[in-house]
Scaffold this motif. Structure first.
Motif, PDB file in Angstrom:
ATOM      1  N   LEU A  37      -3.684 -10.848  -1.714  1.00 50.19           N
ATOM      2  CA  LEU A  37      -3.820 -12.129  -1.020  1.00 50.19           C
ATOM      3  C   LEU A  37      -4.269 -11.968   0.424  1.00 50.19           C
ATOM      4  CD1 LEU A  37      -0.567 -13.861  -2.296  1.00 50.19           C
ATOM      5  CD2 LEU A  37      -2.891 -14.653  -2.747  1.00 50.19           C
ATOM      6  N   ASP A  38      -3.680 -10.997   1.128  1.00 43.88           N
ATOM      7  CA  ASP A  38      -3.922 -10.870   2.570  1.00 43.88           C
ATOM      8  C   ASP A  38      -3.883  -9.400   2.974  1.00 43.88           C
ATOM      9  OD1 ASP A  38      -4.105 -11.147   5.323  1.00 43.88           O
ATOM     10  OD2 ASP A  38      -2.764 -12.866   5.410  1.00 43.88           O
ATOM     11  N   PRO A  39      -4.955  -8.656   2.702  1.00 41.78           N
ATOM     12  CA  PRO A  39      -4.954  -7.226   3.043  1.00 41.78           C
ATOM     13  C   PRO A  39      -4.795  -6.961   4.533  1.00 41.78           C
ATOM     14  CG  PRO A  39      -7.155  -7.961   2.365  1.00 41.78           C
ATOM     15  CD  PRO A  39      -6.206  -9.066   2.045  1.00 41.78           C
ATOM     16  N   GLU A  40      -5.274  -7.867   5.378  1.00 44.82           N
ATOM     17  CA  GLU A  40      -5.146  -7.638   6.819  1.00 44.82           C
ATOM     18  C   GLU A  40      -3.687  -7.733   7.255  1.00 44.82           C
ATOM     19  OE1 GLU A  40      -7.036  -9.134  11.091  1.00 44.82           O
ATOM     20  OE2 GLU A  40      -7.589 -10.130   9.215  1.00 44.82           O
ATOM     21  N   LEU A  41      -2.942  -8.662   6.683  1.00 47.43           N
ATOM     22  CA  LEU A  41      -1.514  -8.741   6.985  1.00 47.43           C
ATOM     23  C   LEU A  41      -0.805  -7.477   6.528  1.00 47.43           C
ATOM     24  CD1 LEU A  41       1.040 -10.210   7.892  1.00 47.43           C
ATOM     25  CD2 LEU A  41       1.088 -11.377   5.672  1.00 47.43           C
ATOM     26  N   CYS A  42      -1.177  -6.971   5.363  1.00 48.56           N
ATOM     27  CA  CYS A  42      -0.574  -5.721   4.875  1.00 48.56           C
ATOM     28  C   CYS A  42      -0.922  -4.562   5.793  1.00 48.56           C
ATOM     29  CB  CYS A  42      -1.046  -5.438   3.454  1.00 48.56           C
ATOM     30  SG  CYS A  42      -0.268  -6.495   2.213  1.00 48.56           S
ATOM     31  N   ASP A  43      -2.153  -4.526   6.286  1.00 46.56           N
ATOM     32  CA  ASP A  43      -2.533  -3.469   7.228  1.00 46.56           C
ATOM     33  C   ASP A  43      -1.684  -3.536   8.491  1.00 46.56           C
ATOM     34  OD1 ASP A  43      -4.424  -2.479   5.540  1.00 46.56           O
ATOM     35  OD2 ASP A  43      -6.120  -3.445   6.500  1.00 46.56           O
ATOM     36  N   PHE A  44      -1.444  -4.740   8.966  1.00 48.24           N
ATOM     37  CA  PHE A  44      -0.601  -4.889  10.144  1.00 48.24           C
ATOM     38  C   PHE A  44       0.813  -4.390   9.870  1.00 48.24           C
ATOM     39  CE2 PHE A  44       2.640  -7.531  12.211  1.00 48.24           C
ATOM     40  CZ  PHE A  44       2.455  -7.132  13.526  1.00 48.24           C
ATOM     41  N   LEU A  52      -5.009   8.193   0.271  1.00 42.22           N
ATOM     42  CA  LEU A  52      -5.049   8.045   1.723  1.00 42.22           C
ATOM     43  C   LEU A  52      -5.595   6.661   2.022  1.00 42.22           C
ATOM     44  CD1 LEU A  52      -6.396  10.630   4.263  1.00 42.22           C
ATOM     45  CD2 LEU A  52      -7.309   8.324   4.269  1.00 42.22           C
ATOM     46  N   ARG A  53      -4.861   5.913   2.825  1.00 41.25           N
ATOM     47  CA  ARG A  53      -5.323   4.584   3.230  1.00 41.25           C
ATOM     48  C   ARG A  53      -5.696   4.624   4.701  1.00 41.25           C
ATOM     49  NH1 ARG A  53      -5.123  -0.578   1.673  1.00 41.25           N
ATOM     50  NH2 ARG A  53      -3.970  -0.023  -0.199  1.00 41.25           N
ATOM     51  N   ARG A  54      -6.913   4.201   4.997  1.00 42.42           N
ATOM     52  CA  ARG A  54      -7.399   4.207   6.373  1.00 42.42           C
ATOM     53  C   ARG A  54      -7.682   2.781   6.790  1.00 42.42           C
ATOM     54  NH1 ARG A  54     -12.050   3.579   8.882  1.00 42.42           N
ATOM     55  NH2 ARG A  54     -12.416   4.648  10.861  1.00 42.42           N
ATOM     56  N   SER A  55      -7.166   2.381   7.940  1.00 40.62           N
ATOM     57  CA  SER A  55      -7.369   1.010   8.408  1.00 40.62           C
ATOM     58  C   SER A  55      -7.676   1.005   9.893  1.00 40.62           C
ATOM     59  CB  SER A  55      -6.120   0.156   8.142  1.00 40.62           C
ATOM     60  OG  SER A  55      -5.870   0.053   6.758  1.00 40.62           O
ATOM     61  N   ARG A  56      -8.523   0.103  10.273  1.00 42.80           N
ATOM     62  CA  ARG A  56      -8.779  -0.157  11.693  1.00 42.80           C
ATOM     63  C   ARG A  56      -8.322  -1.575  11.943  1.00 42.80           C
ATOM     64  NH1 ARG A  56     -14.715   0.424  14.028  1.00 42.80           N
ATOM     65  NH2 ARG A  56     -14.179   2.620  14.151  1.00 42.80           N
ATOM     66  N   PHE A  57      -7.060  -1.711  12.351  1.00 38.67           N
ATOM     67  CA  PHE A  57      -6.477  -3.030  12.527  1.00 38.67           C
ATOM     68  C   PHE A  57      -6.998  -3.668  13.813  1.00 38.67           C
ATOM     69  CE2 PHE A  57      -2.885  -5.782  13.856  1.00 38.67           C
ATOM     70  CZ  PHE A  57      -3.060  -6.717  12.863  1.00 38.67           C
ATOM     71  N   LEU A  80      -5.679  -5.578  15.938  1.00 40.45           N
ATOM     72  CA  LEU A  80      -4.808  -5.625  17.103  1.00 40.45           C
ATOM     73  C   LEU A  80      -4.356  -4.247  17.560  1.00 40.45           C
ATOM     74  CD1 LEU A  80      -2.538  -8.644  16.136  1.00 40.45           C
ATOM     75  CD2 LEU A  80      -4.556  -8.631  17.577  1.00 40.45           C
ATOM     76  N   GLY A  81      -4.841  -3.214  16.916  1.00 42.07           N
ATOM     77  CA  GLY A  81      -4.404  -1.872  17.285  1.00 42.07           C
ATOM     78  C   GLY A  81      -5.482  -0.849  17.027  1.00 42.07           C
ATOM     79  N   ARG A  82      -5.067   0.419  17.031  1.00 44.70           N
ATOM     80  CA  ARG A  82      -6.005   1.518  16.818  1.00 44.70           C
ATOM     81  C   ARG A  82      -6.012   1.905  15.346  1.00 44.70           C
ATOM     82  NH1 ARG A  82      -2.912   2.245  21.373  1.00 44.70           N
ATOM     83  NH2 ARG A  82      -4.026   2.441  23.347  1.00 44.70           N
ATOM     84  N   ASN A  83      -6.885   2.871  15.036  1.00 46.76           N
ATOM     85  CA  ASN A  83      -6.956   3.353  13.666  1.00 46.76           C
ATOM     86  C   ASN A  83      -5.636   3.998  13.267  1.00 46.76           C
ATOM     87  OD1 ASN A  83      -9.569   2.529  13.555  1.00 46.76           O
ATOM     88  ND2 ASN A  83     -10.471   4.546  13.811  1.00 46.76           N
ATOM     89  N   PHE A  84      -5.282   3.843  11.996  1.00 50.01           N
ATOM     90  CA  PHE A  84      -4.120   4.558  11.490  1.00 50.01           C
ATOM     91  C   PHE A  84      -4.357   4.931  10.034  1.00 50.01           C
ATOM     92  CE2 PHE A  84      -3.210   0.140  10.516  1.00 50.01           C
ATOM     93  CZ  PHE A  84      -2.619   0.181   9.260  1.00 50.01           C
ATOM     94  N   LEU A  85      -3.666   5.976   9.603  1.00 49.95           N
ATOM     95  CA  LEU A  85      -3.762   6.478   8.241  1.00 49.95           C
ATOM     96  C   LEU A  85      -2.381   6.442   7.602  1.00 49.95           C
ATOM     97  CD1 LEU A  85      -5.970   9.692   8.723  1.00 49.95           C
ATOM     98  CD2 LEU A  85      -6.732   7.449   7.944  1.00 49.95           C
ATOM     99  N   VAL A  86      -2.339   6.094   6.310  1.00 50.28           N
ATOM    100  CA  VAL A  86      -1.113   6.178   5.528  1.00 50.28           C
ATOM    101  C   VAL A  86      -1.380   7.122   4.367  1.00 50.28           C
ATOM    102  CG1 VAL A  86       0.584   4.932   4.148  1.00 50.28           C
ATOM    103  CG2 VAL A  86      -0.413   3.840   6.157  1.00 50.28           C
ATOM    104  N   LEU A  87      -0.634   8.214   4.315  1.00 49.84           N
ATOM    105  CA  LEU A  87      -0.785   9.215   3.272  1.00 49.84           C
ATOM    106  C   LEU A  87       0.284   9.014   2.219  1.00 49.84           C
ATOM    107  CD1 LEU A  87      -1.197  12.307   5.634  1.00 49.84           C
ATOM    108  CD2 LEU A  87      -3.007  10.838   4.752  1.00 49.84           C
ATOM    109  N   THR A  88      -0.066   9.197   0.953  1.00 49.99           N
ATOM    110  CA  THR A  88       0.881   9.074  -0.149  1.00 49.99           C
ATOM    111  C   THR A  88       0.846  10.344  -0.976  1.00 49.99           C
ATOM    112  OG1 THR A  88       0.541   6.683  -0.230  1.00 49.99           O
ATOM    113  CG2 THR A  88       1.572   7.702  -2.143  1.00 49.99           C
TER     114      THR A  88
END
Length: 654
Positions: A488-495, A136-141, A143-151
């Motif tokens: 290299l750029d985890p924030e770009l990947c989160d976006f 489970l990947r949790r990010s608080r980007f 420019l946006g709200r929290n989101f989760l990516v489940l694998t």
């Protein structure tokens, strides 16, 4: 599990119900959880509101999401369509490498009687048993709200879940009733999923080789006395150990409303400081990216041959080509070495023999398809299909180039004949769209039918797996590109994750035909000859892709693009890129990653670097040159089979 206040609990629904006579417990429920589709911004269906639930059927807990409209039979669904403007639309259309690179185009409403689920091409309600949840990947980007990516355990990611009204903390707290969420040691936003089973955790410890003692009661001893068992003589611990080894119901895994908790620090459990211990946050710390400048192109050639016509110091020549490319007047001769037509160690006499032999072999294969009568071809659907594809693609390949311009251009005839002969050479693969793009620059440079054919076969040894029907090689390269970019750029990947673009499928065309349609014709000659050197690693094309993506970071994130706008922006880069700038970025990225001691083993594997010794010190790692590879590194499938010489270390530049 994490404790919830009365206010927080009031925003969720816990309960039980009977559904069709079967026991169906709803253990957690939260509305305001959205899927962001690829629809345009002015489309009201660009976000799909829904409800996330943890349910239990027959004692099996599962995570479920369903759109609010589903009860009324109007759940929106993503539909694929072909770029050519065809009216036909099909939800199961696979873009693959269809003509003009088909794209996802619109969102439609699914009829009430249509089967729903996780069908390819569309998102409806889905249900995933927690036993099948892998991470489970949790990010608080920003420019946006929290989101989760489940694998899932099969490796397939579910669509990102966007929590417009909050609630990720409550969901994770509820999940911990049934599973253990352990922060990844290499990515603080990623949580690995383990069942409440000591055997599973013990196995994971053994695989990580964290401890010398791999006995079966390891976890029970952690639970009883984690500090004495684990950290005894250590003064520092990582948040990975703190999150993964604490029992799920221990006080340290509870957090108050004002504590750090899930939302505060990105870790699932609390992270209160303990006397005598220093908490270290796991993460990849990269050195600054060095500035790289391009050198002058290789402009001398004959002086590198000895009296027998054998090339001296081919490794140095490759280094010159990697740093500066080749002068146009020398490309015709040098490319035949880079693409395996001539071995680097061959003498002038040997090359004359090779040319005679390969010329005879080429025309024997050409006669095979030239001698097939129309009647025979009518009974050979495979050959007939190859010819049809080739004729269609030849007529639209680089027609703006003077060598292929005009209906009576000799270049078009050569392009057709070489591709048809390649079908005889490799009938299993035959012809696949995109191969004409690979041949045209080679034919333009050599302007010789036989030489261009054998240079094409050398190029195809590098990229033939890209064109195989299974597309496993393309999937692997997209995964490797994701690994590099996330480092290299985890924030770009989160976006990109938040906009349903985290798979990086918009780079499919880049990797398939090695950026042929992204750079000008002259620039692609330089780019390809640099990548054919195999320096500094065989996956340098992935670093080129990283260089392009990181250079577009501000444009992508600053405008808060959605899926469609990201795709449009990437497509609009075609013919707008500066090859020198991109090559400097790619080389700088290689040096940055290879010189950073904390990069993961997967990154080092992608870069073709030898694994670091288990007991080697940081000083030893940092003292080695970032561009030097071990000579023991095995030749990968992407290296030319025709080149049999020992692989020397990559260049070390002044």
């Amino acid at each position: 599990v994490l404790s919830l206040t009365e206010t927080e609990v009031s925003s969720c629904c816990f309960g039980a119900m009977e559904a069709n006579g079967e026991s169906h417990k709803v253990l957690f429920e939260k509305e305001g959880v959205f899927l962001h589709t690829n629809a345009k911004r002015n489309n009201q269906e660009s976000t799909i509101p829904g409800t996330i639930r943890i349910t239990e059927r027959g004692g099996e807990p599962a995570l479920e999401w369903s759109p609010l409209e589903e009860e009324r039979g109007t759940a929106p669904q993503v539909v694929y369509s072909k770029k050519d403007g065809e009216s036909e639309e099909e939800t199961n259309f696979d873009p693959g490498y269809e003509p003009d690179w088909a794209v996802i185009s619109t969102v439609k409403t699914c009829p009430p009687d249509r089967e729903r689920g996780t069908e390819k091409g569309g998102w409806s309600s889905f249900s995933l048993p927690l036993s099948e949840l892998s991470s489970l990947r949790r990010s608080r980007f920003s420019l946006g709200r929290n989101f989760l990516v489940l694998t899932s355990q099969g490796g397939a990611p579910l669509p990102p879940l966007h929590f417009h009204r909050g609630g990720t903390r409550e969901l994770l707290a509820a999940l911990q009733r049934y599973i253990i969420l352990a922060p990844s040691p290499v990515d603080s936003r990623l949580f690995l999923v383990y069942p409440h089973d000591s055997g599973a955790l013990s196995q994971s410890f053994d695989e990580l080789q964290l401890f010398d003692d791999g006995t079966s009661d390891l976890v029970s001893r952690f639970i009883q006395d984690p500090y004495a068992t684990t950290f005894g003589g250590f003064s520092k611990v990582t948040n990975f150990f703190r999150g993964a080894l604490r029992p799920p119901h221990s006080p340290a895994n509870h957090c108050s409303r004002g504590g750090a908790g899930v939302d505060g620090g990105g870790a699932v459990g609390g992270a209160e400081d303990e006397p005598g211990f220093e908490l270290i946050t796991c993460g990849v710390e990269l050195i600054p990216r060095p500035e790289v400048k391009r050198a002058e192109p290789l402009n001398k050639w004959e002086e590198y041959f000895d009296e027998e016509g054998q090339l001296q110091n081919p490794q140095q020549i490759k280094e010159f080509i990697f740093r500066g490319g080749i002068a146009p007047s020398l490309r015709k001769d040098v490319w035949k070495f880079l693409l395996g037509f001539y071995p680097w160690e061959s003498t002038a006499k040997k090359r004359e023999e090779i040319l005679r032999r390969k010329t005879d072999e080429y025309f024997r294969m050409k006669v095979q398809w030239k001698s097939v009568s129309e009647e025979q071809e009518m009974r050979n659907s495979l050959l007939r299909g190859y010819r049809s594809l080739i004729e269609r693609d030849v007529n639209r390949t680089d027609r703006n180039n003077r060598f292929f311009a005009g209906s009576d251009s000799p270049g078009l005839g050569l392009l057709h004949d070489v591709l048809m002969t390649y079908c005889m050479y490799n009938f299993d693969l035959g012809y696949v769209q995109g191969m004409s793009d690979l041949l045209s620059p080679i034919l333009f440079v050599t302007q010789n039918e036989v030489e261009s054919f054998w240079c094409l076969t050398g190029f195809m040894q590098l990229v033939h797996q890209n064109f195989e029907e299974s597309q496993e090689a393309m999937k692997q390269q997209l995964l490797q590109l994701n690994i590099l970019l996330r480092t290299l750029d985890p924030e770009l990947c989160d976006f990109l994750d938040s906009q349903d673009s985290g798979s990086l499928c918009f780079t499919f065309r880049w990797l398939l035909i090695w950026f042929k349609r992204e750079f000008s014709f002259e620039d692609i000659l330089t780019l390809w000859e640099v990548m054919w050197t195999g320096l500094p690693c065989s996956n340098f094309h992935l670093l080129v892709a990283c260089g392009i993506l990181t250079s577009q970071r501000v444009a992508l994130m600053g405008s808060d693009y959605d899926f469609n706008m990201i795709l449009k922006h990437i497509n609009d880069l075609s013919m707008q890129l500066d090859v020198s700038y991109v090559l400097c970025c790619a080389e700088g990225i290689y040096t940055q990653l290879s010189s950073s001691p904390d990069v993961s083993a997967k990154v080092r594997e992608v870069l073709g670097l030898c694994p670091l010794p288990v007991q080697s010190g940081i000083s030893e790692r940092s003292s080695s040159s970032p561009l030097i590879q071990s000579e023991s590194t095995t030749t990968t499938s992407s290296q030319l089979g025709a080149v049999t010489e020992v692989q020397h270390p990559p260049p070390t530049y002044p």
